[in-house]
Design a protein around this motif. Structure first.
Motif, PDB file in Angstrom:
ATOM      1  N   ILE A 113      88.211  67.262 -64.552  1.00 30.23           N
ATOM      2  CA  ILE A 113      88.483  68.704 -64.636  1.00 30.23           C
ATOM      3  C   ILE A 113      87.144  69.382 -64.891  1.00 30.23           C
ATOM      4  CG2 ILE A 113      89.823  70.531 -65.711  1.00 30.23           C
ATOM      5  CD1 ILE A 113      91.927  68.552 -66.484  1.00 30.23           C
ATOM      6  N   HIS A 114      86.775  70.250 -63.988  1.00 32.56           N
ATOM      7  CA  HIS A 114      85.403  70.781 -63.951  1.00 32.56           C
ATOM      8  C   HIS A 114      85.366  72.236 -64.428  1.00 32.56           C
ATOM      9  CE1 HIS A 114      81.442  71.751 -62.784  1.00 32.56           C
ATOM     10  NE2 HIS A 114      81.657  72.105 -61.528  1.00 32.56           N
ATOM     11  N   PHE A 115      85.103  72.387 -65.744  1.00 29.00           N
ATOM     12  CA  PHE A 115      84.987  73.722 -66.344  1.00 29.00           C
ATOM     13  C   PHE A 115      83.536  74.181 -66.437  1.00 29.00           C
ATOM     14  CE2 PHE A 115      88.810  72.020 -68.527  1.00 29.00           C
ATOM     15  CZ  PHE A 115      89.718  73.025 -68.236  1.00 29.00           C
ATOM     16  N   ALA A 116      82.587  73.242 -66.500  1.00 29.94           N
ATOM     17  CA  ALA A 116      81.212  73.610 -66.843  1.00 29.94           C
ATOM     18  C   ALA A 116      80.669  74.630 -65.852  1.00 29.94           C
ATOM     19  CB  ALA A 116      80.325  72.366 -66.861  1.00 29.94           C
ATOM     20  N   GLY A 117      80.116  75.698 -66.380  1.00 25.24           N
ATOM     21  CA  GLY A 117      79.544  76.712 -65.514  1.00 25.24           C
ATOM     22  C   GLY A 117      79.181  77.940 -66.310  1.00 25.24           C
ATOM     23  N   LEU A 118      78.593  78.892 -65.604  1.00 22.79           N
ATOM     24  CA  LEU A 118      78.218  80.172 -66.203  1.00 22.79           C
ATOM     25  C   LEU A 118      79.221  81.211 -65.728  1.00 22.79           C
ATOM     26  CD1 LEU A 118      74.374  79.927 -65.509  1.00 22.79           C
ATOM     27  CD2 LEU A 118      75.639  79.182 -67.543  1.00 22.79           C
ATOM     28  N   LYS A 119      79.542  82.202 -66.576  1.00 19.59           N
ATOM     29  CA  LYS A 119      80.682  83.059 -66.246  1.00 19.59           C
ATOM     30  C   LYS A 119      80.491  84.547 -66.512  1.00 19.59           C
ATOM     31  CE  LYS A 119      82.781  82.599 -70.767  1.00 19.59           C
ATOM     32  NZ  LYS A 119      83.967  82.500 -71.572  1.00 19.59           N
ATOM     33  N   ALA A 120      79.275  84.978 -66.838  1.00 17.46           N
ATOM     34  CA  ALA A 120      79.096  86.394 -67.178  1.00 17.46           C
ATOM     35  C   ALA A 120      78.655  87.191 -65.948  1.00 17.46           C
ATOM     36  CB  ALA A 120      78.079  86.533 -68.304  1.00 17.46           C
ATOM     37  N   VAL A 121      79.504  88.122 -65.553  1.00 16.04           N
ATOM     38  CA  VAL A 121      79.241  88.872 -64.320  1.00 16.04           C
ATOM     39  C   VAL A 121      77.900  89.604 -64.379  1.00 16.04           C
ATOM     40  CG1 VAL A 121      80.038  90.841 -62.955  1.00 16.04           C
ATOM     41  CG2 VAL A 121      81.679  89.126 -63.749  1.00 16.04           C
ATOM     42  N   GLY A 122      77.663  90.341 -65.472  1.00 14.10           N
ATOM     43  CA  GLY A 122      76.426  91.130 -65.579  1.00 14.10           C
ATOM     44  C   GLY A 122      75.192  90.254 -65.537  1.00 14.10           C
ATOM     45  N   GLU A 123      75.254  89.140 -66.260  1.00 14.33           N
ATOM     46  CA  GLU A 123      74.128  88.193 -66.285  1.00 14.33           C
ATOM     47  C   GLU A 123      73.873  87.639 -64.879  1.00 14.33           C
ATOM     48  OE1 GLU A 123      73.429  84.851 -69.537  1.00 14.33           O
ATOM     49  OE2 GLU A 123      74.758  84.124 -67.966  1.00 14.33           O
ATOM     50  N   VAL A 125      74.199  89.128 -62.134  1.00 15.59           N
ATOM     51  CA  VAL A 125      73.472  90.112 -61.321  1.00 15.59           C
ATOM     52  C   VAL A 125      71.975  90.031 -61.642  1.00 15.59           C
ATOM     53  CG1 VAL A 125      73.214  92.586 -60.849  1.00 15.59           C
ATOM     54  CG2 VAL A 125      75.504  91.615 -61.205  1.00 15.59           C
ATOM     55  N   GLN A 126      71.668  89.780 -62.929  1.00 18.50           N
ATOM     56  CA  GLN A 126      70.263  89.684 -63.353  1.00 18.50           C
ATOM     57  C   GLN A 126      69.619  88.360 -62.931  1.00 18.50           C
ATOM     58  OE1 GLN A 126      68.926  92.368 -64.774  1.00 18.50           O
ATOM     59  NE2 GLN A 126      70.966  93.277 -64.613  1.00 18.50           N
ATOM     60  N   GLU A 127      70.424  87.284 -62.965  1.00 21.01           N
ATOM     61  CA  GLU A 127      69.871  85.940 -62.756  1.00 21.01           C
ATOM     62  C   GLU A 127      70.683  85.162 -61.715  1.00 21.01           C
ATOM     63  OE1 GLU A 127      68.677  83.842 -66.492  1.00 21.01           O
ATOM     64  OE2 GLU A 127      69.881  85.428 -67.384  1.00 21.01           O
ATOM     65  N   PRO A 128      70.730  85.661 -60.489  1.00 24.08           N
ATOM     66  CA  PRO A 128      71.607  85.018 -59.489  1.00 24.08           C
ATOM     67  C   PRO A 128      71.238  83.560 -59.220  1.00 24.08           C
ATOM     68  CG  PRO A 128      70.147  86.642 -58.473  1.00 24.08           C
ATOM     69  CD  PRO A 128      70.025  86.831 -59.942  1.00 24.08           C
ATOM     70  N   LEU A 129      69.941  83.231 -59.279  1.00 22.92           N
ATOM     71  CA  LEU A 129      69.549  81.850 -58.943  1.00 22.92           C
ATOM     72  C   LEU A 129      70.126  80.859 -59.943  1.00 22.92           C
ATOM     73  CD1 LEU A 129      65.836  82.253 -57.789  1.00 22.92           C
ATOM     74  CD2 LEU A 129      67.902  81.919 -56.394  1.00 22.92           C
ATOM     75  N   ARG A 130      70.150  81.281 -61.226  1.00 21.61           N
ATOM     76  CA  ARG A 130      70.710  80.399 -62.251  1.00 21.61           C
ATOM     77  C   ARG A 130      72.202  80.158 -61.965  1.00 21.61           C
ATOM     78  NH1 ARG A 130      71.748  80.229 -68.012  1.00 21.61           N
ATOM     79  NH2 ARG A 130      71.819  82.469 -68.301  1.00 21.61           N
ATOM     80  N   TYR A 131      72.896  81.192 -61.518  1.00 21.91           N
ATOM     81  CA  TYR A 131      74.332  81.041 -61.231  1.00 21.91           C
ATOM     82  C   TYR A 131      74.555  80.117 -60.034  1.00 21.91           C
ATOM     83  CZ  TYR A 131      76.087  83.754 -65.022  1.00 21.91           C
ATOM     84  OH  TYR A 131      76.438  84.130 -66.295  1.00 21.91           O
ATOM     85  N   TRP A 132      73.717  80.268 -59.009  1.00 21.86           N
ATOM     86  CA  TRP A 132      73.842  79.360 -57.856  1.00 21.86           C
ATOM     87  C   TRP A 132      73.474  77.938 -58.272  1.00 21.86           C
ATOM     88  CZ3 TRP A 132      75.727  79.995 -52.910  1.00 21.86           C
ATOM     89  CH2 TRP A 132      76.181  81.291 -52.611  1.00 21.86           C
ATOM     90  N   ASP A 133      72.457  77.831 -59.112  1.00 20.91           N
ATOM     91  CA  ASP A 133      72.009  76.498 -59.549  1.00 20.91           C
ATOM     92  C   ASP A 133      73.111  75.776 -60.322  1.00 20.91           C
ATOM     93  OD1 ASP A 133      70.300  74.370 -60.112  1.00 20.91           O
ATOM     94  OD2 ASP A 133      69.528  75.324 -61.930  1.00 20.91           O
ATOM     95  N   VAL A 134      73.638  76.438 -61.361  1.00 18.67           N
ATOM     96  CA  VAL A 134      74.612  75.761 -62.231  1.00 18.67           C
ATOM     97  C   VAL A 134      75.986  75.673 -61.547  1.00 18.67           C
ATOM     98  CG1 VAL A 134      75.831  75.854 -64.435  1.00 18.67           C
ATOM     99  CG2 VAL A 134      73.398  76.430 -64.334  1.00 18.67           C
ATOM    100  N   ASN A 135      76.457  76.797 -61.028  1.00 18.72           N
ATOM    101  CA  ASN A 135      77.847  76.810 -60.536  1.00 18.72           C
ATOM    102  C   ASN A 135      78.000  76.120 -59.181  1.00 18.72           C
ATOM    103  OD1 ASN A 135      78.345  78.206 -62.856  1.00 18.72           O
ATOM    104  ND2 ASN A 135      78.893  80.145 -61.893  1.00 18.72           N
ATOM    105  N   VAL A 136      77.007  76.270 -58.318  1.00 19.68           N
ATOM    106  CA  VAL A 136      77.109  75.633 -56.996  1.00 19.68           C
ATOM    107  C   VAL A 136      76.379  74.286 -57.017  1.00 19.68           C
ATOM    108  CG1 VAL A 136      76.773  75.923 -54.519  1.00 19.68           C
ATOM    109  CG2 VAL A 136      77.212  77.930 -55.959  1.00 19.68           C
ATOM    110  N   GLY A 137      75.105  74.309 -57.450  1.00 23.71           N
ATOM    111  CA  GLY A 137      74.342  73.048 -57.516  1.00 23.71           C
ATOM    112  C   GLY A 137      75.006  72.049 -58.448  1.00 23.71           C
ATOM    113  N   GLY A 138      75.491  72.526 -59.591  1.00 24.78           N
ATOM    114  CA  GLY A 138      76.166  71.633 -60.549  1.00 24.78           C
ATOM    115  C   GLY A 138      77.432  71.040 -59.956  1.00 24.78           C
ATOM    116  N   SER A 139      78.176  71.837 -59.213  1.00 22.41           N
ATOM    117  CA  SER A 139      79.408  71.321 -58.586  1.00 22.41           C
ATOM    118  C   SER A 139      79.047  70.281 -57.529  1.00 22.41           C
ATOM    119  CB  SER A 139      80.202  72.465 -57.947  1.00 22.41           C
ATOM    120  OG  SER A 139      80.600  73.391 -58.946  1.00 22.41           O
ATOM    121  N   ARG A 140      77.979  70.546 -56.809  1.00 18.76           N
ATOM    122  CA  ARG A 140      77.542  69.580 -55.794  1.00 18.76           C
ATOM    123  C   ARG A 140      77.142  68.249 -56.450  1.00 18.76           C
ATOM    124  NH1 ARG A 140      71.917  69.672 -52.373  1.00 18.76           N
ATOM    125  NH2 ARG A 140      71.842  67.434 -52.459  1.00 18.76           N
TER     126      ARG A 140
END
Ligand code: NAD
Ligand code: WQD
Length: 377
Positions: A113-123, A125-140
Motif C-alpha cells: 500500500i503506497h502512501f508515501a508522497g508529498l501532498k501540499a498543493v501550494g508547495e 506550485v513552488q517546487e514542482p520538481l520535488r513533487y515529480w521526483d517523490v510522487n512520480v519517481g518514487g512510484s517508479r
C-alpha cells in the motif's frame, strides 16, 4: 515493533510466530503518516503483518509506536519499521527483505500500500520538481522494486484533486482527469505509470484509490493528523483554532454558488478510509489480476460553515470565523460518487460528520502540539 534505521537496527528483531498464516505480509510506504498510520492499525487488527517504509519527512516514529500500542502488539512479530526513502532502491530492498513475516510461513511481501508522497498543493506550485521526483519517481522506484521482488499487488493513494474543477454533482471515476496544479499532475502521472505497467505485463493487481477529503482521527485520540506549520487544510485549521493555537479561521469565500455561499467538500473519516484500504488489499489478494480505479468518499457534501458548526458542537469550543477572499484554484463543490467502491469492494463510509468532529477533537485536545506535545506521551 522493531525499527531499522538507515544505519542499522535500533532494537533487535523478535520474530515471534504468527499462527494466522493465511494473513498477508504487506509493505506500507508512508505508513507513519496520517492515513498510513490509521490504515496500519486497521491492518494489524485484521491480523496482517506489516513492514512500514518511511523517511519521516512529514511524520514521526511516535505514530507507529502508538499504532503498536493500540493494536496490542506485545512483541515485534508483526510490525517492522524501516527508515528509508522510496526513491532509493537500496532502501526499498531493505524493506522487502525486512522482518515481520510469520515465522512458520516465511514468505516475501505479498502486497504494497503506497502512501508515501508529498501532498501540499501550494508547495507543489513552488517546487514542482520535488513533487515529480517523490510522487512520480518514487512510484517508479517502488514498482521496479516490486518487480525485483516478485510482488504484483499494489494499492495506490490517488486523489480527487485529479478532477480539477469538476462539473456540478457527484463525481464518478469516469469524470475527466484534468488536474490544475503540479501535485495533481504528479498524481495523474503516477496513475498513468501504473496503468502502463499493468498493460505491459500480465499479473498485476492494482487499485488506484482517489480519496476525497480525509479528516478526523482514531476515536482513542492516540493517533491523528499532525501537520507541520500552518495547516493547509480546513479540518486541522479548525481544530487548532478550537484548541487555542490560532485565533480564527479565514473562510475562503462566502460567495460560492452553494447553499450558504461557502465551499462544499466530501469529508471522509480517516477510519472509514483505512477500512477502504483493507477492503482494497483483501480484494487484490483474492481476485484475478485487475486495474481498479475507485473513488473513496462518503457521497455527502458539507460546507465550511457546516463543518465549523459541527466542530463547535463536538468540542464545546467556539471557532471564530472571518469570511475572506476565495483561494486561488478552489472549486465550489467536490463530492464523490462512491457507488463503484460499494459495488467492487462492498465498502462504504459508516461514520457521520459528528463522529469525524468528535474523534478529531479527541486527538487535538489530547495532543495540542501533535506528536511533539509534551503532554501527548
Ligand atoms: P502524510 O504526509 O501524513 O503521509 C505521507 C508519509 O509519507 C509521511 O509519513 C512521510 O514522512 C512519508 N514520505 C514522504 N516522502 C517520502 C519518501 N520519499 N520516502 C519515504 N517516505 C516518504 O500524508 P497523508 O495525508 O497520510 O497522505 C498519504 C497519501 O495520500 C499521499 O500520497 C497523499 O498524496 C494522498 N492523499 C492525501 C489526501 C489528504 O488530504 N490527506 C487526499 C488525497 C490523497
Ligand atoms: C476544504 C474547503 C476551502 C482552509 C485539498 C487538496 C486535495 C486533497 C485534499 C490531497 C475549501 C476551505 C480551507 C481554510 C477555508 N489533498 N478552506 N479556510 O482544497 O478540498 O483539497 O486537500 O490529495 O488535493 O487540494 O481541502 O481542506 O484545503 O479545503 O475556508 O483555512 O475549506 O476553500 O472549500 P481541498 P481543504
Amino acid at each position: 515493533m522493531q525499527i531499522l534505521e538507515a544505519t542499522g537496527p535500533r532494537s533487535l528483531a523478535n520474530f515471534a510466530s504468527c499462527w494466522l498464516c493465511a494473513l498477508a505480509h504487506l509493505l506500507i510506504t508512508g505508513g507513519a503518516g496520517f492515513i498510513g498510520s490509521h490504515t496500519a492499525l486497521v491492518l494489524l487488527e485484521a491480523g496482517h503483518s506489516l513492514v512500514v517504509l518511511d523517511n519521516f519527512s512529514n511524520s514521526s516514529p511516535e505514530s507507529l509506536r502508538r499504532v503498536a500500542e493500540l493494536a496490542g502488539l506485545s512483541d515485534a512479530s508483526r510490525l517492522t519499521v524501516v527508515e528509508g526513502d522510496i526513491r532509493s532502491a537500496a532502501d526499498l530492498d531493505r524493506a522487502f527483505n525486512a522482518g515481520a513475516r510469520p515465522a512458520l510461513a516465511p514468505k516475501s511481501i505479498e502486497g504494497v500500500i503506497h502512501f508515501a508522497g508529498l501532498k501540499a498543493v501550494g508547495e507543489s506550485v513552488q517546487e514542482p520538481l520535488r513533487y515529480w521526483d517523490v510522487n512520480v519517481g518514487g512510484s517508479r522506484s517502488l514498482v521496479e522494486a516490486m518487480r525485483r521482488h516478485g510482488c504484483r499487488r499494489l494499492v495506490f493513494s490517488s486523489s480527487a484533486t485529479l478532477y480539477g474543477y469538476p462539473e456540478a454533482g457527484p463525481i464518478p471515476e469516469t469524470a475527466p482527469v484534468q488536474p490544475i496544479n503540479p501535485y495533481g499532475h504528479s498524481k495523474a502521472a503516477a496513475e498513468q505509470l501504473l496503468a502502463d505497467v499493468a498493460g505491459s505485463e500480465p499479473g498485476w493487481h492494482i487499485a488506484r484509490l482517489r480519496y476525497f477529503n480525509p479528516v478526523g482521527a482514531h476515536p482513542s485520540g492516540r493517533i491523528g493528523e499532525d501537520p507541520g506549520g500552518t495547516p493547509n487544510n480546513l479540518f486541522p485549521f479548525i481544530s487548532q483554532v478550537a484548541v487555542g493555537r490560532r485565533p480564527q479561521l479565514q473562510v475562503f469565500g462566502g460567495d460560492w454558488p452553494t447553499a450558504d455561499g461557502t465551499g462544499v467538500r466530501d469529508y471522509i473519516h480517516v477510519m472509514d478510509l483505512a477500512e477502504g484500504h483493507r477492503a482494497a488489499i483483501d480484494r487484490l489478494l483474492s481476485h484475478a489480476p485487475e486495474l481498479l480505479t475507485l473513488n473513496l468518499g462518503s457521497g455527502q457534501g458539507h460546507s465550511v460553515l457546516e463543518l465549523v458548526r459541527a466542530f463547535e458542537q463536538a468540542s464545546g469550543c467556539s471557532v471564530p470565523t472571518a469570511i475572506g477572499a476565495r483561494r486561488e484554484g478552489d472549486a465550489a463543490s467536490t463530492v464523490a460518487d462512491p457507488s463503484r467502491a460499494a459495488t467492487v469492494l462492498g465498502w462504504r463510509t459508516r461514520r457521520s460528520l459528528a463522529e469525524i468532529c468528535r474523534d478529531g477533537w479527541a486527538w487535538q485536545r489530547a495532543n495540542p502540539q501533535g506528536y511533539g506535545s509534551p503532554t501527548s506521551a
